[in-house]
Enzyme design. Sequence first.
Site, mmCIF file in Angstrom:
data_model
loop_
_atom_site.group_PDB
_atom_site.id
_atom_site.type_symbol
_atom_site.label_atom_id
_atom_site.label_comp_id
_atom_site.label_asym_id
_atom_site.label_seq_id
_atom_site.Cartn_x
_atom_site.Cartn_y
_atom_site.Cartn_z
ATOM 1 N N ASP A 17 -2.183 -13.379 5.692
ATOM 2 C CA ASP A 17 -1.315 -13.398 4.509
ATOM 3 C C ASP A 17 -1.762 -12.343 3.497
ATOM 4 O OD1 ASP A 17 0.711 -14.199 2.855
ATOM 5 O OD2 ASP A 17 -0.233 -16.074 2.212
ATOM 6 N N TRP A 22 -0.704 -6.627 -1.125
ATOM 7 C CA TRP A 22 -1.633 -5.497 -0.947
ATOM 8 C C TRP A 22 -0.886 -4.174 -1.161
ATOM 9 C CZ3 TRP A 22 -2.037 -1.290 2.322
ATOM 10 C CH2 TRP A 22 -3.300 -0.682 2.419
ATOM 11 N N ASN A 65 10.382 -16.829 8.316
ATOM 12 C CA ASN A 65 10.331 -15.406 7.947
ATOM 13 C C ASN A 65 11.638 -14.638 8.197
ATOM 14 O OD1 ASN A 65 6.802 -14.946 8.773
ATOM 15 N ND2 ASN A 65 7.747 -15.286 6.786
ATOM 16 N N TRP A 66 12.577 -15.222 8.966
ATOM 17 C CA TRP A 66 13.870 -14.548 9.186
ATOM 18 C C TRP A 66 14.613 -14.363 7.870
ATOM 19 C CZ3 TRP A 66 14.602 -12.289 13.697
ATOM 20 C CH2 TRP A 66 14.026 -12.827 14.842
HETATM 21 C C1 FPP Z 1 2.063 -12.019 5.721
HETATM 22 O O1 FPP Z 1 1.966 -11.240 4.560
HETATM 23 C C2 FPP Z 1 2.201 -11.183 6.929
HETATM 24 C C3 FPP Z 1 3.214 -11.246 7.826
HETATM 25 C C4 FPP Z 1 4.332 -12.200 7.687
HETATM 26 C C5 FPP Z 1 3.306 -10.327 8.983
HETATM 27 C C6 FPP Z 1 2.038 -10.061 9.753
HETATM 28 C C7 FPP Z 1 2.309 -8.992 10.721
HETATM 29 C C8 FPP Z 1 1.498 -7.962 11.019
HETATM 30 C C9 FPP Z 1 0.136 -7.751 10.456
HETATM 31 C C10 FPP Z 1 2.060 -6.949 11.946
HETATM 32 C C11 FPP Z 1 1.346 -6.727 13.212
HETATM 33 C C12 FPP Z 1 1.073 -7.926 14.001
HETATM 34 C C13 FPP Z 1 0.486 -7.881 15.228
HETATM 35 C C14 FPP Z 1 0.148 -9.174 15.854
HETATM 36 C C15 FPP Z 1 0.131 -6.646 15.921
HETATM 37 P P1 FPP Z 1 3.098 -11.377 3.445
HETATM 38 O O2 FPP Z 1 4.138 -10.357 3.722
HETATM 39 O O3 FPP Z 1 3.581 -12.775 3.404
HETATM 40 O O4 FPP Z 1 2.322 -10.997 2.148
HETATM 41 P P2 FPP Z 1 2.631 -11.485 0.658
HETATM 42 O O5 FPP Z 1 2.356 -12.956 0.623
HETATM 43 O O6 FPP Z 1 1.657 -10.704 -0.135
HETATM 44 O O7 FPP Z 1 4.052 -11.141 0.366
#
Ligand code: FPP
Length: 246
Positions: A17, A22, A65-66
Site C-alpha cells: 500500500d 508516494w 480496485n476496479w
Molecule cells: C496500493 O497502493 C497498490 C496497488 C493497488 C497496486 C500494486 C501493484 C503493483 C506494485 C504493480 C506490480 C505488481 C506486481 C505483482 C508485479 P495505492 O495505490 O492504494 O496507494 P495509496 O493508498 O497511496 O493511494
Amino acid sequence: MDIEKDKLPKHVAIIMDGNGRWAKKQGFARVFGHKSGVRSVRDSIKVCLENRISCLTLYAFSEENWARPKMEVSTIMNLMVSSMKDELSSFLKNGVRFRYIGDDTRLSDSMKEEFDYCVEQTAHCQNMTLVIAVNYSAQTEIVSAARKIASDVAEGKLKVEEINKSTIENHLYTAGLPPVDLLIRTSGEQRISNFLLWQIAYSELYFSPVLWPDFSEKIFTDILKDFTSRERRYGKTSEQLEQQNK
Ligand code: FPP
C-alpha cells in the site's frame, strides 16, 4: 543481530500500500508509484529466497480496485503482465514457482494467457512460491468455497458431517499453501481490506509506516527479525510453550 533461521515464517503475505501517496509526494501521477513499486516486489522476492521463506503472497489488485480510474487499472494490469514476462527467466534461475489467486473470470484473455504460461513454466520450481492476488476478495473466495462444498454435498460426494476445517481449506484459492505466518501492510494503514481472511487466523500482523515503493530489503529483513522475536502462543500460555519446547 543475526536472524534465528529456524523461527522464520514459512508464508509471508503483503498488502502493498502507498504507491499513490508516494507518487503524489514527489509531484508525479499515481501510476508512477505503481511502476516504482515493482522494484519493491523484486526486492521482497530476493529476501524470501535468501531466507528460504517458502511462500510469498502479494495483494496486487482487489475486487474493489476496479472502481479506480480506467487508466490506473490498465496500468496496474499491464505492469503485472510485463513484470511476469521480464521476470520469468529470473524465476526459472532462482527456482521461483508462480501462482495467482482471485476470481479470474474478469481478467483479460491476454493476462490469463501470460499468467498461465508463467504458472506452467515454473511448475517444477521448488525454492519458493510467489502468489499474486489479482481481482481478489477473501469474502468472494469463501463464498466460492461454500458453493463448491454445497454442490459436492448435493451430488452425494460429501456428507455434511464430514465437513471440517480442512474441507474449507482445500476449497480456497490457496489450497496446498501453508497458513500465513506473517502479514505485513505498508503505508501506515492498519486494515486487512478483505485479504486472506481465513488464512491469517493465527498470523502475526506487522504494520509498517513505509510507502510501498520505499519498502527495501533492509526493511523487510528487520521485520523478519521482529517476527522471530515474537512468541506465537496459539491460545496456550507461555509456560506451556516452554514445557513443549524442552
Ligand atoms: C496500493 O497502493 C497498490 C496497488 C493497488 C497496486 C500494486 C501493484 C503493483 C506494485 C504493480 C506490480 C505488481 C506486481 C505483482 C508485479 P495505492 O495505490 O492504494 O496507494 P495509496 O493508498 O497511496 O493511494
